[in-house]
Write a protein that holds these residues in place. Structure first.
Motif, PDB file in Angstrom:
ATOM      1  N   GLU A 279       0.836  -1.202   0.000  1.00 47.59           N
ATOM      2  CA  GLU A 279       0.000   0.000   0.000  1.00 47.59           C
ATOM      3  C   GLU A 279       0.875   1.258   0.000  1.00 47.59           C
ATOM      4  O   GLU A 279       0.478   2.295  -0.507  1.00 47.59           O
ATOM      5  CB  GLU A 279      -0.934  -0.001   1.210  1.00 47.59           C
ATOM      6  CG  GLU A 279      -2.204  -0.795   0.980  1.00 47.59           C
ATOM      7  CD  GLU A 279      -1.957  -2.235   0.641  1.00 47.59           C
ATOM      8  OE1 GLU A 279      -1.021  -2.823   1.231  1.00 47.59           O
ATOM      9  OE2 GLU A 279      -2.660  -2.785  -0.223  1.00 47.59           O
ATOM     10  N   TRP A 345      -1.413  -5.714   8.310  1.00 47.48           N
ATOM     11  CA  TRP A 345      -2.422  -6.107   7.316  1.00 47.48           C
ATOM     12  C   TRP A 345      -3.668  -5.234   7.490  1.00 47.48           C
ATOM     13  O   TRP A 345      -4.243  -4.729   6.517  1.00 47.48           O
ATOM     14  CB  TRP A 345      -2.777  -7.580   7.456  1.00 47.48           C
ATOM     15  CG  TRP A 345      -3.922  -7.971   6.601  1.00 47.48           C
ATOM     16  CD1 TRP A 345      -5.228  -7.977   6.934  1.00 47.48           C
ATOM     17  CD2 TRP A 345      -3.871  -8.359   5.227  1.00 47.48           C
ATOM     18  NE1 TRP A 345      -5.996  -8.364   5.866  1.00 47.48           N
ATOM     19  CE2 TRP A 345      -5.190  -8.600   4.802  1.00 47.48           C
ATOM     20  CE3 TRP A 345      -2.821  -8.522   4.312  1.00 47.48           C
ATOM     21  CZ2 TRP A 345      -5.494  -8.999   3.516  1.00 47.48           C
ATOM     22  CZ3 TRP A 345      -3.141  -8.922   3.027  1.00 47.48           C
ATOM     23  CH2 TRP A 345      -4.451  -9.156   2.641  1.00 47.48           C
ATOM     24  N   SER A 348      -3.109  -2.024   6.039  1.00 47.53           N
ATOM     25  CA  SER A 348      -3.162  -2.018   4.574  1.00 47.53           C
ATOM     26  C   SER A 348      -4.609  -1.874   4.112  1.00 47.53           C
ATOM     27  O   SER A 348      -4.888  -1.172   3.132  1.00 47.53           O
ATOM     28  CB  SER A 348      -2.528  -3.290   4.017  1.00 47.53           C
ATOM     29  OG  SER A 348      -3.420  -4.378   4.113  1.00 47.53           O
ATOM     30  N   GLN A 352      -5.849   1.217   1.814  1.00 44.77           N
ATOM     31  CA  GLN A 352      -6.557   0.957   0.546  1.00 44.77           C
ATOM     32  C   GLN A 352      -7.878   1.698   0.492  1.00 44.77           C
ATOM     33  O   GLN A 352      -8.212   2.366  -0.493  1.00 44.77           O
ATOM     34  CB  GLN A 352      -6.881  -0.525   0.457  1.00 44.77           C
ATOM     35  CG  GLN A 352      -5.921  -1.322  -0.349  1.00 44.77           C
ATOM     36  CD  GLN A 352      -6.325  -2.777  -0.288  1.00 44.77           C
ATOM     37  OE1 GLN A 352      -7.485  -3.116  -0.495  1.00 44.77           O
ATOM     38  NE2 GLN A 352      -5.380  -3.627  -0.001  1.00 44.77           N
ATOM     39  N   ASN A 462      -5.836  -1.297  -5.676  1.00 40.99           N
ATOM     40  CA  ASN A 462      -5.356  -2.667  -5.493  1.00 40.99           C
ATOM     41  C   ASN A 462      -3.922  -2.870  -5.946  1.00 40.99           C
ATOM     42  O   ASN A 462      -3.415  -3.981  -5.905  1.00 40.99           O
ATOM     43  CB  ASN A 462      -6.245  -3.652  -6.260  1.00 40.99           C
ATOM     44  CG  ASN A 462      -7.664  -3.586  -5.776  1.00 40.99           C
ATOM     45  OD1 ASN A 462      -7.903  -3.342  -4.596  1.00 40.99           O
ATOM     46  ND2 ASN A 462      -8.608  -3.778  -6.677  1.00 40.99           N
ATOM     47  N   GLN A 465      -1.621  -4.692  -3.469  1.00 37.93           N
ATOM     48  CA  GLN A 465      -1.911  -6.097  -3.169  1.00 37.93           C
ATOM     49  C   GLN A 465      -1.323  -7.028  -4.205  1.00 37.93           C
ATOM     50  O   GLN A 465      -0.911  -8.128  -3.884  1.00 37.93           O
ATOM     51  CB  GLN A 465      -3.418  -6.305  -3.089  1.00 37.93           C
ATOM     52  CG  GLN A 465      -3.947  -6.087  -1.702  1.00 37.93           C
ATOM     53  CD  GLN A 465      -5.341  -6.629  -1.552  1.00 37.93           C
ATOM     54  OE1 GLN A 465      -6.129  -6.554  -2.488  1.00 37.93           O
ATOM     55  NE2 GLN A 465      -5.645  -7.157  -0.401  1.00 37.93           N
ATOM     56  N   SER A 466      -1.293  -6.546  -5.461  1.00 38.22           N
ATOM     57  CA  SER A 466      -0.815  -7.442  -6.500  1.00 38.22           C
ATOM     58  C   SER A 466       0.689  -7.655  -6.394  1.00 38.22           C
ATOM     59  O   SER A 466       1.212  -8.562  -7.013  1.00 38.22           O
ATOM     60  CB  SER A 466      -1.193  -6.895  -7.872  1.00 38.22           C
ATOM     61  OG  SER A 466      -0.864  -5.540  -7.955  1.00 38.22           O
TER      62      SER A 466
ATOM     63  N   TYR C 171      -2.801 -18.603  -2.414  1.00 38.13           N
ATOM     64  CA  TYR C 171      -2.772 -17.727  -3.587  1.00 38.13           C
ATOM     65  C   TYR C 171      -2.608 -18.553  -4.863  1.00 38.13           C
ATOM     66  O   TYR C 171      -3.324 -18.346  -5.856  1.00 38.13           O
ATOM     67  CB  TYR C 171      -1.617 -16.742  -3.421  1.00 38.13           C
ATOM     68  CG  TYR C 171      -1.510 -15.694  -4.487  1.00 38.13           C
ATOM     69  CD1 TYR C 171      -2.533 -14.792  -4.711  1.00 38.13           C
ATOM     70  CD2 TYR C 171      -0.363 -15.593  -5.265  1.00 38.13           C
ATOM     71  CE1 TYR C 171      -2.425 -13.829  -5.681  1.00 38.13           C
ATOM     72  CE2 TYR C 171      -0.242 -14.630  -6.237  1.00 38.13           C
ATOM     73  CZ  TYR C 171      -1.276 -13.741  -6.446  1.00 38.13           C
ATOM     74  OH  TYR C 171      -1.167 -12.789  -7.420  1.00 38.13           O
ATOM     75  N   ALA C 291      -6.831 -12.672   1.360  1.00 35.12           N
ATOM     76  CA  ALA C 291      -7.490 -11.777   2.309  1.00 35.12           C
ATOM     77  C   ALA C 291      -8.488 -12.541   3.173  1.00 35.12           C
ATOM     78  O   ALA C 291      -8.614 -12.270   4.372  1.00 35.12           O
ATOM     79  CB  ALA C 291      -8.189 -10.655   1.558  1.00 35.12           C
TER      80      ALA C 291
END
Lengths: 538, 248, 392
Positions: A279, A345, A348, A352, A462, A465-466, C171, C291
């Motif tokens: 992020e 987390w 994040s 976002q 996003n 996150q990727s 994932y 997530a």
């Protein structure tokens, strides 16, 4: 026009053409152009030849406009103009200079007609003009053009051009073009063999297409030469493909490096797992977007400098956010890595959603400055400027970071705190300050990574996150606490990924990489470049 | 390679961490029912030696044999513990969120399989043995206290009690009296001597008066290898030992 | 031996939890089915599957707690086991559709007909039978956990590293299940179910039965977990959590203990997933998203890890909060969830139940400080002689 040049032009025209008197008297380019609308097709052809003989740069453009049927006589003032439909009327411009002359109605123009014979004459004239042009780049592009079309009619002209060509590069392309033409026409076996050899030497996809195309109608000895030529070109192409994959891999690797290198500091050096790292990268990308927005509305002239402005700004913003995270949350959780993971987390998610609330959920467009757009060819490689800049930038950031860690006071203190916090503290190092600065540095680099990523990826909430899972994979693969490991890890994963993609597809390739890393960690739980010793186990 | 008298046999053991030789050509013999003290300056390789014996660290070269024929360098920590080598750590490590009783019950020599422990119920003998150990380590009044709430000395004793419950053939005891009062130190020496009647004990310690109380054979380590061996008086008189350790 | 172990699991607290679960297993369906609509005590129709969903989440959180709270393995991939169990159930439900699909193919599910597949892939065999699917519901996730754990624990991948690779695992599975040629419906997953064990899946009675089944399954999982953590096995797990290397020096094969807990936990997660799917009516690759798995962790953390009641309370509270929040201010749910992560780790590290228990003990200790040491429960003593060896 300068009088001397006028006289010279006239003399040259007379010498070269020996054309009928009526034309010869008015053999300036301007006069010839004015003569274009007059008379029938045969007179027009003569004028075209005369124009070709002038060797004037502007003529090629004029002729191609004529060939496309866009050349008109403006009846009111007798001027020859290029015209293009624009709304109701026609936008006209001077046929030679290209100077815009406004818009007129259709009725004010009379088309200068051409037929097929004239079109051939025009093509020849253009080829002649460009192949004989005094400027090498023009000749080169003409030769390349000819290589593509391999127009048999141009053979004589090409031979003439070759005879007087002095530039080696241009000469080679001309010879290749000649070979392409020779292959298409009925010539002796020797000549054909030489042509095959010439094209095989060129070795690109066009050459391959030409050789394959010629295979059907060729004589037996030529056929076998063609086959071996095709094989050699294919080998060569495979090599270039591999190199291209390496380049793509390096490019992907540099992106991974940029995303992971900040993490290598916070995770590798400090042992803090920061799930909000992605992020922070995203914040850097949005900083770029914001900077470009301001520039677009207020200082459009500065657009090419937008990245130079965004870089320090993104570093600053990301570093401040990072320091705030460290002071606000992480410092309470030292020694509890799993809790740190959860808290960051959560952070994040908040970051976002904040960005989503401010900038909206959709992709934001971040433009490339001129110096980062486009591509160039290097041998058989096609390299885009933005990728090249990002590779260079990633390596630059890496070098700077290495220097900071190894050469500066902050770096020394950072390493001291990492190795023995209590000792460092006893020696008067303000460990909380060093923690905050280290985290700020790692985050700042993540912010700069965001600026770079904004040039090649979608800027959306996003974005981070990727990259987060990939970045962790790089750090874990390379070995924690070792920047060189991160470098090697990033480029290895990048290149392997790009080599797998053609065989396995993008998604399956990625899955394979993940499985590979999961297995790899089993073999070497501490990564490629692991530290050994008692302290590690403690 | 070793006679029946020998329980533990180390020969020519070396290990290095990133170029630093922590153990350098170390040879050591521990006999059955022998009490041996190991002293040496910091960084002499005492803890690394224990790491090698218990399988935490693999030596780069050299031989480590237990009971004559069992090659310890091929086994991991669990297997070595199962063989009957118990270890007390320098920093007392007990299971802080378990009670004193549970700590001992976990250490008690019983099948260590997943399902055996799931369906385990303590037998009368088990309970009696644990009570006995509780008395030995003087923690009976604290049996239901969480180990986290014990004092430093009590934790040391609890860890020794866990060693006893394990019923090992060889005990490796790393700095057992650090943080203890003088009275406790004397008691610990007594306890270790008592234990050494039935099994072998190797004690690593800095406290010289404690080592004197043990009245055991002393091995001096320095820079990863054995410097001197013999009674405490004998090694104390060795000029090399004075130079490297005692004199400073 | 097993009965003894089970009996020990039923200590005072566990009995209360089981009684409460049994009560709602009966009360909720009964009130929904028996009371006339509009009655103030009637559970509305749409609430039954919603509450059932919470119960499956509670099972999932309980499963995670077994590995995280008691064994110190922070799995960020438990959503994968949940989803695998869900897919196994979904495959059964797909095969139950039979020829009632859009393309009316007697055997192939719609998405396979759409993709021009000619025959059923081998891994879809057997899913027309409920018993086989029920077995696969626990075997598939259990097998994945066993293989993954066998590699990971044997090579002593621990702590954050383990968390990261479990995340990579889910994932990778998500990416895989998104692919059409995996044969699990790709992007859309499995949906449009018609009936389960012959009963129409949308009917009120079926939903009530599924709810009751979820409550009973949660009770069973609770019982198993209780039997584990109250035995010596549970104590070894906690020992591994607190001092892994010490446990190893005591002669315990730490990797086997971890593998047992991880596999058992994965099987429970799979069961939860299997009960989840018929109640929400769909399973798609989104369930594998990293997530989701991290969200499970926060349920457990909120309730209190290392306690058995905590994860159940946490899962129900957080998800009820989520339903309420997303209904009122959908924009702000992520703020709330993110804030929850930060707040719980900073201010409530022991969770609701753990904090309450601490307060309770502190209060008790203040009231009778002297009797505490002598008065606490002891291990059974002097009972009939037992053979401590395994009973299998």
């Amino acid at each position: 026009m300068h009088p001397i040049r006028l006289i010279l032009t006239l003399l040259l025209a007379l010498l070269l053409t020996g054309a009928p008197g009526a034309l010869a008297q008015a053999d300036t380019v301007e006069a010839l152009v004015r003569a274009l609308p007059e008379g029938g097709y045969s007179e027009r052809e003569k004028v075209i030849f005369a124009l070709a003989e002038t060797g004037d740069d502007r003529v090629a453009r004029l002729l191609s406009v004529l060939g496309e049927g866009d050349l008109y006589l403006h009846e009111a003032d007798g001027r020859v103009v290029a015209a293009r439909r624009s709304g109701e009327g026609y936008a006209i411009s001077d046929a030679l200079s290209g100077e815009a002359l406004g818009t007129v109605e259709k009725g004010a123009l009379e088309k200068i007609r051409v037929n097929n014979r004239l079109r051939r004459a025009i093509d020849g004239a253009i080829a002649q003009l460009t192949l004989m042009s005094p400027r090498a780049p023009v000749r080169l592009s003409a030769a390349r053009n000819l290589l593509k079309t391999a127009e048999p009619d141009a053979l004589d002209l090409l031979d003439k051009a070759l005879a007087r060509e002095s530039d080696a590069d241009v000469r080679r392309v001309m010879e290749q073009a000649r070979a392409a033409i020779v292959l298409k026409t009925e010539t002796s076996v020797e000549e054909q063999l030489a042509a095959v050899e010439m094209l095989a030497e060129r070795g690109d996809r066009e050459a391959l297409a030409m050789l394959t195309g010629a295979l059907a109608g060729a004589a037996p000895p030529v056929q076998s030469a063609l086959r071996s030529g095709i094989a050699s070109v294919e080998r060569r192409l495979a090599l270039w493909d591999a190199l291209q994959n390496v380049w793509y891999g390096l490019s992907l690797g540099s992106v991974l490096l940029l995303a992971a290198i900040g993490l290598a500091i916070t995770f590798g050096v400090m042992g803090v797992i920061n799930m909000a790292h992605g992020e922070i990268v995203m914040l850097g990308a949005y900083t770029t977007f914001a900077v470009q927005q301001v520039i677009r509305t207020s200082f459009p002239g500065l657009f090419d400098y937008s990245l130079a402005i965004a870089l320090p700004l993104a570093f600053l913003i990301a570093a401040l956010v990072g320091i705030a995270i460290e002071r606000g949350i992480i410092r309470w959780l030292y020694g509890r890595p799993l809790e740190t993971l959860l808290a960051t987390w959560g952070l994040s998610l908040v970051l976002q959603q904040t960005v989503r609330t401010i900038f909206g959920p959709n992709n934001r467009e971040v433009g490339n400055p001129a110096w980062m757009s486009g591509a160039f060819e290097l041998g058989g490689l096609s390299i885009t400027w933005n990728r090249l800049w990002i590779v260079a930038f990633a390596l630059f950031v890496f070098a700077v970071l290495l220097a900071v860690l190894n050469r500066t006071q902050l770096g020394l203190q950072m390493r001291a705190v990492t190795q023995n916090r209590r000792m460092a503290s006893a020696m008067g190092i303000r460990t909380p300050w060093v923690d905050a600065m280290t985290f700020g540095l790692g985050s700042g680099i993540a912010g700069m990574a965001g600026v770079a990523l904004s040039q090649i990826d979608n800027v959306s909430p996003n974005l981070g996150q990727s990259y987060i899972i990939d970045s962790f994979m790089v750090v874990v693969f390379g070995g924690v606490g070792n920047l060189w490991g991160t470098l090697v890890g990033a480029f290895t994963l990048g290149v392997v990924n790009k080599f797998l993609e053609p065989y396995a597809g993008a998604v399956l390739g990625k899955i394979l990489i993940l499985v590979f890393i999961i297995l790899f960690i089993q073999r070497r739980p501490r990564g490629l470049f692991a530290l050994k010793g008692r302290a590690v186990d403690a | 390679m070793s006679d029946r008298q020998t329980l533990l046999y180390l020969d020519g053991v070396s290990v290095s961490f990133d170029g630093f030789k922590a153990i350098n050509n170390l040879s050591l013999i521990v006999g059955h029912r022998e009490l041996q003290a190991i002293i040496g300056p910091n960084g002499a390789g005492k803890t690394t030696m224990m790491d090698i014996i218990t399988g935490k660290t693999r030596p780069d070269e050299g031989e480590v044999f237990f009971e004559g024929a069992i090659d310890l360098t091929r086994l991991d920590e669990t297997a070595i513990a199962e063989l009957g080598i118990g270890r007390k750590f320098q920093k007392p490590t007990v299971f802080e969120s378990h009670t004193v009783w549970d700590n001992l019950a976990l250490a008690l020599k019983k099948p260590r399989g997943v399902f055996s422990t799931w369906f385990y119920h303590p037998s009368q003998e088990d309970v009696a043995r644990l009570d006995e150990i509780l008395d030995i380590i003087r923690l009976r009044p604290r049996r239901d206290a969480l180990a986290a709430n014990l004092s430093h000395g009590q934790k040391q004793w609890l860890e020794i009690g866990m060693l006893l419950a394990q019923d090992p053939k060889l005990l490796l005891v790393d700095e057992p009296v650090a943080g203890m009062t003088d009275a406790e130190t004397v008691e610990t020496a007594k306890l270790l001597k008592e234990i050494a009647r039935t099994r072998s004990v190797v004690v690593v310690e800095h406290d010289m008066s404690f080592v004197r109380d043990l009245a055991a054979r002393v091995t001096v380590l320095a820079e990863g290898s054995v410097l001197a061996q013999g009674s405490l008086d004998h090694v104390s008189a060795d000029p090399r030992v004075i130079e490297s350790y005692l004199g400073r | 031996m097993i009965t003894k172990t089970l009996l020990r699991a039923l200590d005072g607290k566990a009995l209360w939890v089981l009684a409460a679960l049994l009560l709602i297993a009966i009360a909720v369906p009964a009130s929904n089915l028996a009371l006339p609509s509009g009655h103030p005590l009637r559970v509305p129709d749409h609430f039954v599957p919603l509450l059932g969903k919470y119960l499956t989440y509670a099972m999932l959180a309980l499963a995670l707690d077994l590995v995280w709270g008691f064994c110190g393995i922070l799995s960020l991939g438990h959503g994968a086991f949940f989803a695998l169990g869900g897919y196994a159930m979904g495959m059964y439900l797909m095969r139950q559709i039979g020829d009632r699909g859009v393309y009316a193919h007697p055997i192939l599910p719609d998405f396979m007909v759409f993709l021009n597949w000619k025959e059923l892939p081998w891994f879809w065999y057997g899913f027309d039978m409920f018993w086989f699917s029920a077995v696969m519901v626990v075997v598939a996730p259990g097998l994945l956990a066993f293989v993954f754990g066998w590699f990971a624990f044997r090579s002593r991948v621990t702590g954050v590293y383990l968390s990261i690779i479990t995340q990579a695992m889910t994932y990778a599975l998500m990416l895989a299940f998104f692919r059409n040629d995996m044969g699990f419906g790709g992007n859309n997953g499995l949906t449009d179910f018609k009936d389960i064990l012959g009963a129409p899946i949308q009917a009120g009675t079926t939903r009530a039965a599924l709810f009751a089944a979820s409550a009973v399954a949660l009770g069973l999982c609770f019982l198993v977990c209780s039997a584990i953590v109250n035995s010596k096995l549970g104590k070894v797990l906690v020992a591994v959590r607190d001092a892994e290397s010490r446990t190893r020096f005591l002669g315990y094969r730490v990797e086997r203990y971890k593998l047992f807990a991880f596999t058992a936990s994965a099987m429970m997660a799979g069961l939860a997933g299997a009960l989840y799917v018929p109640q929400v009516g769909i399973i798609n690759p989104g369930e594998f998203a990293p997530a989701n798995s991290i969200e499970i962790v926060i349920w457990t953390a909120v309730g209190g890890r290392g306690t058995l009641v905590g994860p159940i309370i946490g899962a129900v509270l957080v998800n009820a909060g989520k339903s309420w929040f997303t209904g009122l201010f959908p924009e702000f749910w992520l703020f709330a969830l993110g804030g929850l992560f930060v707040a719980v780790t900073l201010f409530l590290p022991r969770g609701i139940v753990g904090t309450l228990a601490d307060a309770w003990h502190a209060m008790k200790a203040r009231h009778r400080p002297a009797s505490l040491e002598e008065g606490s429960p002891r291990p059974p003593k002097g009972s009939a002689r037992m053979d401590p060896s395994p009973a299998e």
